[in-house]
Design a protein around this motif. Structure first.
Motif: not given
Length: 668
Positions: A204-209, A449-457
């Motif tokens: 969801t983070l990926g598609f939202g970005v 939060g950091a793990l979500l951001a790093i892996l999504a990027l």
């Protein structure tokens, strides 16, 4: 030193992180191979086992509707006297933001337009294509989707607040596994829930970005949709999510959800009144009727007689059911977190009907506006963009007044929707990983939060996001079976629960004798003051309880009497190591007398509208009653008949699951 201050459970966090990081690294370094392999697995499931999803979702819908109208509907998610922690508006706002969130912005124009432009419906007349586009959008975003969330949320709420078990998926298996939920089976269930939640939020983070980046490019704020800008967007969104999550549900999540629902309504009204208003109201009305008329045929339709539509069926309906199921551990946990004190009927009605109705209005206004613009103004320009959902919403807004201003508002809504989904997701993941620890250090929220951001990027940069999405869809198959077991477990528990509170007194108990009928008549027609009731509690009731307590001790039973002065409350308690210790208490209760009684000449005079009476109460929160006419011996008799009932219930093997708290204490 900080690392040692952790509430993480090793049996959950270690295997979860190994699996999450392992799948993400495979998707990053071998995206094509991973996508190919996972697609083969997904396609096999969708083609050969799609009936599992169809039957599963159908059962969830029928099950919740049955509970809503059954005798179980009055059961409260908590003790019988518990009250909701959040106002109705805050509750609905939070479950709505967590449940659908950013998907409403991403698909509100894209899905109706894709159905409208699909080759499956291309042979139909424009009217039929438009109707089908609305009908299937309603189907995918309606009661069926929320029934999936509702089953998980209800099971979690019930076992957490009624059985006093941890707010964890393992608790939903307590009637089936009993104490085994403490061991490897329970850890495996929580690991599954944690991984599923993480994968869902990451995709969801990926598609939202990507959508935010496309919107900023459309507005000319950024020159292109590139990975550099996506890094900045992810960083800002994750930072906001962490700040919101660390502030807690009561502050960050509740506040943002309330702001978002108001902003969404403003945008909805803007498009409704400045778009083709008459067309939208008419199409919504007809769409509701079309949905109701086709509800059961849509529910059971497997498209087996129309092979040409099977690929569409797999890529839309089955994919949606898998997607909602894969999200249900996360959304269900969050809904449960905020639903303590609601009745089952209130929970089911609100979760099924209110978000569904809003989704229908939202999808009608945006989807039907886009189709109307495409036919009457854009001349096919919007349908040509059906395969580009990232930009379609913003291109649609070009045909509205104040398009730039509204586009900024849309970006703001997407951002808040993402933050409300991510912060509640961070909160839920930490809750699973810690077995619902009461208080965790804030660095754990930052970690998620950091793990979500790093892996999504990493996944965005290498194109591995699709592999993660496919993995999420695959996990939906085993979890659909788990959800069916939730239903079995919940029914078993509800039957025992209902039997427990419906149990009547022994037929040998007699409330009164006629020995003191003259004194009772005087009591019946008189009105009590606060002082007279306190005197009764400290005198007659205290004497009865003290005498009974001494007799209990003579029979080897440890009982204790507690007396509070203001307000006057007295109770006798016997500990048995069960969910509810045996408690019989009496408190000073006030009630307001009606004007009719005050003016009634055939009754003694009363000067104050308030009168007082001693009311009994019990440890299991059953409703008490007026005991002001009881003598000392009758009070003793009344306590004993409740104690007899209590012993009968806890001595029956079939009630062991409900009353035993030895396992529960270990799980707290």
């Amino acid at each position: 030193m900080i690392v040692n201050r952790t509430t993480f459970n090793k049996g959950i966090i270690v295997p979860s992180l190994l699996f999450i990081i392992g799948v993400c690294l495979l998707s990053v370094f071998f995206p094509t191979l991973t996508v190919t392999l996972l697609d083969h697995v997904k396609n096999f499931i969708f083609v050969n086992l799609n009936w599992v999803y169809v039957w599963g979702v159908t059962i969830f819908v029928l099950f919740l509707i049955y509970l809503m109208f059954s005798k179980f509907g009055n059961i409260r998610l908590g003790s019988n006297d518990s009250k909701p922690e959040y106002s109705f508006f805050s509750w609905i706002s939070m479950l709505f933001a967590a449940g659908m969130g950013i998907g409403l912005m991403y698909f509100s124009v894209a899905e109706p337009m894709q159905h409208y432009s699909s080759e499956v419906f291309s042979a139909n007349h424009y009217i039929n294509r438009a109707k089908n586009a609305q009908l299937y959008t309603f189907f995918h975003w309606g009661i069926h989707a929320w029934a999936i969330y509702g089953v998980v949320g209800l099971a979690l709420s019930y076992f957490a607040y009624r059985y006093r078990l941890p707010l964890s998926l393992r608790s939903c298996f307590y009637p089936l596994l009993k104490n085994k939920i403490n061991g490897k089976w329970g850890n495996a269930i929580d690991v599954f829930a944690l991984c599923s939640t993480f994968f869902g939020i990451t995709t969801t983070l990926g598609f939202g970005v990507v959508q935010v980046n496309a919107g900023l490019q459309t507005l000319g704020i950024v020159p292109e949709s590139s990975f550099t800008y996506q890094i900045i967007i992810v960083g800002l969104l994750t930072l906001l999510s962490i700040i919101s999550a660390t502030s807690g549900v009561e502050k960050g999540v509740k506040l943002l959800s309330g702001i978002n629902i108001i902003t969404v309504i403003v945008l909805l009204l803007f498009v409704l009144f400045l778009g083709p208003t008459v067309y939208l109201i008419g199409s919504f009305t007809e769409g509701i009727g079309n949905y109701v008329n086709n509800f059961f045929s849509l529910t059971f339709d497997t498209h087996v007689y129309d092979e040409a539509t099977l690929p569409w069926f797999y890529n839309w309906t089955i994919l949606y059911w898998a997607w909602w199921i894969s999200w249900s551990p996360y959304v269900g946990l969050f809904i449960a977190k905020i639903s303590k004190g609601r009745t089952i009927r209130e929970f089911v009605a609100a979760v099924l009907i209110i978000p569904t109705l809003f989704n229908f209005i939202w999808m009608s206004v945006f989807g039907n506006s886009a189709i109307w613009f495409d036919v009457n103004i854009a001349k096919g320009a919007l349908s040509a963009l059906a395969d580009n959902p990232d930009a379609l919403m913003f291109r649609f807004l070009d045909y509205m007044p104040l398009s730039d201003l509204v586009s900024y508002l849309v970006i703001l809504i997407i951002v808040i929707f993402f933050v409300t989904s991510a912060d509640s997701g961070i909160f839920v993941m930490n809750s699973i990983a810690t077995k619902n620890a009461a208080k965790s250090p804030k660095w754990q929220m930052v970690f998620w939060g950091a793990l979500l951001a790093i892996l999504a990027l990493m996944l965005l940069n290498t194109g591995g996001l699709q592999a993660l999405q496919t993995m999420t869809l695959i996990t939906a198959l085993p979890f659909s079976v788990i959800m069916l077991l939730f239903c079995v477990s919940l029914v078993k528990a509800l039957i025992i629960d209902r039997r427990y509170y419906d149990r009547d007194f022994s037929v040998t108990t007699v409330p009164w004798s006629g020995e003191f009928w003259k004194d009772r008549l005087k009591q019946i027609v008189s009105f009590k003051t606060k002082e007279s009731v306190e005197s009764f509690i400290k005198g007659t009731v205290r004497q009865a309880f003290d005498e009974l307590c001494r007799e209990f001790k003579d029979n080897g039973i440890e009982a204790k009497v507690k007396l509070l002065e203001d307000p006057a409350i007295i109770e006798i308690e016997i500990s048995h190591g069960v969910v509810n210790n045996f408690i019989y208490g009496v408190r000073n209760q006030v009630k307001v007398v009606s004007d009719f009684v005050i003016s009634e000449e055939n009754l003694p005079d009363i000067e104050d509208k308030k009168t007082f009476f001693p009311k009994s109460y019990f440890g299991d929160a059953r409703e008490g009653y007026d005991v002001q006419y009881f003598t000392k011996n009758e009070l003793i008799s009344d306590v004993l008949k409740h104690y007899e009932r209590f012993l009968e219930i806890i001595s029956e093997e079939k009630n062991e699951m409900f009353v035993s708290s030895n396992a529960n204490e270990n799980l707290r």
